[in-house]
Design an enzyme around this catalytic site. Structure first.
Site: not given
Ligand code: PGA
Length: 252
Positions: A9-11, A96, A98, A168, A174, A214, A235-236
């Site tokens: 997930n590049w966001k 998600h 977010e 999640e 994050g 994470s 994500g990251g």
């Molecule tokens: P993260 O994000 O790996 O940066 O914690 C995961 C996500 O939000 O899908």
């Protein structure tokens, strides 16, 4: 056997050039290696059509990070499930945390998105998870059960068979604070039991449930060896080949 998946997930990261390079470099780095999971790359909408023109090895597929809860029409700035399907996308991340937190997405709205995605043969990667206060209050299972029930449990068993779930915990996203392997397994087993109660154990056994929050090279292997953890939504650590490849290789 249910599918093992590492989804990126590049966001809201990467320009087109950076994104094209990342996908090319990832494919090059995997060349000649035995890869034991499927890989889904979810860039921002605007890069999807360009990325879809790259030649992908069979295990790499594209997903979007969202789609509209409306089929078409006067909804400025929105992107429909039909549009995603028309550029060759196979998956869409829905719900998600977010999107839920910053854009007010509700379980009812997500139910509409899921239906539209399935109507256009997109597989939802449906995200669920509790915030820290809910975990501290010990109500994380109720929260997750409600998210699943209110957005997904109107589906037929056949439709549900196309859902990938991603647990999640919001406090782990994050933050560098991963759920422990035990916390992840406990919740994933609960989610699978919840699916089994509704659709039967055969459907539950076939459902891929990813962990997100994470997830990194250091913890992926331990998380993925749990019997109910079928991969990760990353994500990251998905933003560079050096950090993503070890997660993919955690499925050895
Ligand atoms: P993260 O994000 O790996 O940066 O914690 C995961 C996500 O939000 O899908």
């Amino acid at each position: 056997m249910r599918e093992k998946i590492v989804a990126s997930n590049w966001k809201m990261n990467k320009t087109l050039y950076e994104g094209l390079n990342l996908v090319r470099d990832l494919q090059m780095a995997m060349n000649g290696k035995t890869i034991n999971c499927n890989i889904i790359v979810c860039p921002p909408f605007i890069h999807l059509a360009s990325l879809a023109t790259l030649t992908f090895s069979g295990i790499v597929r594209l997903g979007a990070q969202n789609c509209s809860d409306k089929a078409s029409g006067a909804y400025t700035g929105e992107v429909s499930a039909a549009m995603l399907a028309s550029v060759g996308i196979h998956y869409v991340i829905l719900g998600h945390s977010e999107r839920r937190a910053y854009y007010g997405e509700t379980n009812a709205m997500l139910k509409e998105k899921v239906k539209l995605a399935l109507n256009h043969v997109l597989q939802p990667i449906f995200c669920i998870g509790e915030v820290l206060a809910e975990r501290e209050a010990g109500i994380q299972k109720e929260v997750v059960e409600k998210q699943i029930r209110e957005s997904l449990f109107d589906l037929s068993a056949k439709e549900f068979g196309n859902i990938v779930l991603a647990y999640e915990p919001v406090w782990a996203i994050g933050t560098g604070k991963t759920a422990t392997s035990e916390q992840a397994q406990e919740m994933h087993a609960f989610i699978r039991a919840t699916i089994a109660d509704k659709y039967g154990s055969a459907v539950a056994e076939e459902t891929s449930i990813l962990y997100g929050g994470s997830c990194n090279a250091g913890n992926a292997k331990e998380l993925f060896t749990n019997p109910d953890v079928d991969g990760g939504l990353i994500g990251g650590a998905s933003l560079a080949v050096e950090t993503l490849l070890p997660i993919i290789e955690a499925f050895s």
